[in-house]
Design an enzyme around this catalytic site. Structure first.
Site: not given
Ligand code: NAD
Ligand code: UD1
Length: 350
Positions: A130, A154, A158
């Site tokens: 991430s 979190y 990572k």
């Molecule tokens: P998500 O929660 O929708 O998907 C993650 C899935 O992993 C879920 O379905 C959950 O049930 C499953 N899971 C969790 N722990 C588990 C375990 N021990 N065994 C088996 N399954 C398990 O999240 P996502 O948005 O699809 O994210 C996927 C990956 O990408 C995650 O590792 C997350 O940290 C990373 N990531 C997400 C974002 C984002 O903004 N969505 C940003 C950066 C990184």
């Molecule tokens: C968040 C996580 C980051 C993660 C990323 C993607 C935090 C502190 N960081 O980051 O670790 O990798 O999501 O999943 O949670 N915002 C609002 N109102 C809201 C929600 C968000 O104004 O209700 C603003 C935030 O201040 C930010 C932007 O929207 O400026 C994006 O927020 P968000 O979607 O939470 O993503 P990140 O801040 O990038």
């Protein structure tokens, strides 16, 4: 050539489900595993429907990665060519309140997976990292060489997993590992059948905006309007989920073509920064809905401006994002308007 077998952990989650669909469409055979802790089986059933004939190449198993015996069975039944590891918990606030839950799930889950992979001779690994590992970047765009830091539990999981993988590769060069550092994935599959369905109150911007648009929440709280940005609100690099899923296909291709890739890292973002207010305006335009705003203080821990340098992924993975915020908002609204309560309605029917 026989189709390659890919294990996708977290396959019913937001990013996992979209990636599984793209893998099937590209001719891969997929075993998706998920504990269903933060997702619904409805998602994978819909992926199967969307995949048409290719659904015969999809198997889903409800498995928690920490259950070594169950995971061993999955590896005993299929010889995997690679693993794409999405499974993990991702709510930043919760990770700070419940650190052991996050260390236990994310670290023990990953360690168990890597051990079982090694035992079965599968050493091709793609990991969901991430942009959070850049902490509070001093400048933008963020390149892969930037110093890394953990802003919360979190983020620390990572960083630890990245470090662990680097050590594993140092000890055994048979491992081929790619970390993909995602920026802010938003949007949904254009069919509107699959999308993001967070449990509880959404932490992230666009899931919250979407819930305001469908009437589940009265207003969006904007966290901070005094940043040194174009309109005072935070700036992020939003990337369409289709582009993000596509980045995994590009990374997989790289793993299979370049046997000496070692342990590499790529940003997946668009390279463009968009403010909260710009994103809200784009969503209002796409949905025709007014999003009432409450201007509030900055959210603790938030960075001001974060966006990716995309050069490395463009050059080495031959991948770049195709979609802009208009398409992201259009597809997110399509999903939200068809599924205002996510997968809940379909869950209660089954
Ligand atoms: P998500 O929660 O929708 O998907 C993650 C899935 O992993 C879920 O379905 C959950 O049930 C499953 N899971 C969790 N722990 C588990 C375990 N021990 N065994 C088996 N399954 C398990 O999240 P996502 O948005 O699809 O994210 C996927 C990956 O990408 C995650 O590792 C997350 O940290 C990373 N990531 C997400 C974002 C984002 O903004 N969505 C940003 C950066 C990184
Ligand atoms: C968040 C996580 C980051 C993660 C990323 C993607 C935090 C502190 N960081 O980051 O670790 O990798 O999501 O999943 O949670 N915002 C609002 N109102 C809201 C929600 C968000 O104004 O209700 C603003 C935030 O201040 C930010 C932007 O929207 O400026 C994006 O927020 P968000 O979607 O939470 O993503 P990140 O801040 O990038």
């Amino acid at each position: 050539m026989a189709a390659k077998n890919i294990l996708v952990t977290g396959g019913t989650g937001y990013i996992g489900s979209h990636t599984v669909l793209q893998l099937l469409q590209e001719g891969f055979r997929v075993v998706a595993v998920d504990s269903l802790y933060n997702s619904s089986e409805v998602a994978i059933n819909r992926v199967a429907e969307l995949a048409g004939d290719a659904k015969k190449n999809l198997v889903f198993e409800q498995v928690d990665l920490r259950d070594r015996e169950a995971l061993n069975k999955v590896f005993a039944s299929t010889k995997f060519d690679a693993v794409i590891h999405f499974a993990g918990l991702k709510a930043v606030g919760e990770s700070v309140q419940r650190p052991l839950l996050y260390y236990n799930n994310n670290l023990i889950g990953t360690i168990t997976l890597l051990e079982v992979m090694a035992a079965h001779g599968c050493k091709n690994f793609i990991f969901s990292s991430s942009a959070t590992v850049y902490g509070w970047p001093k400048q933008v765009p963020c390149t892969e060489e930037f110093p890394l830091s953990a802003a919360n539990v979190y983020g620390r999981t990572k960083l630890i997993i990245e470090d662990m993988c680097r050590d594993i590769h140092k000890s055994d060069s048979d491992w081929n590992i790619i970390f993909l550092r995602y920026f802010n994935p938003v949007g949904a599959h254009p069919s509107g059948e699959i999308g993001e369905d967070p449990r509880g109150i959404p932490n992230n911007l666009m899931p919250f905006v979407q819930q305001v648009a469908v009437g589940r929440r009265p207003a969006l709280t904007v966290y901070g309007s005094d940043y040194s940005t174009k309109d005072g609100t935070g700036v992020r690099d939003y990337i369409h989920i289709l582009d993000l899923a596509d980045g995994h296909l590009a990374a997989l291709k790289k793993l299979f073509q370049d046997k000496s890739i070692g342990c590499e890292v790529y940003n997946l973002g668009t390279g463009k920064g968009t403010s909260v207010l710009e994103m809200v305006a784009a969503f209002e335009k796409a949905s025709g809905k007014k999003i009432p705003l409450i201007m509030a203080d900055r959210r603790p821990g938030d960075a001001e401006i974060v966006y990716a340098s995309t050069e490395k992924a463009e050059q080495e993975l031959n991948w770049r994002a195709k979609y802009g915020i208009e398409e992201m908002c259009r597809d997110q609204w399509n999903w939200a308007s068809k599924n205002p309560y996510g997968y809940e309605a379909a869950e209660s029917e089954s």
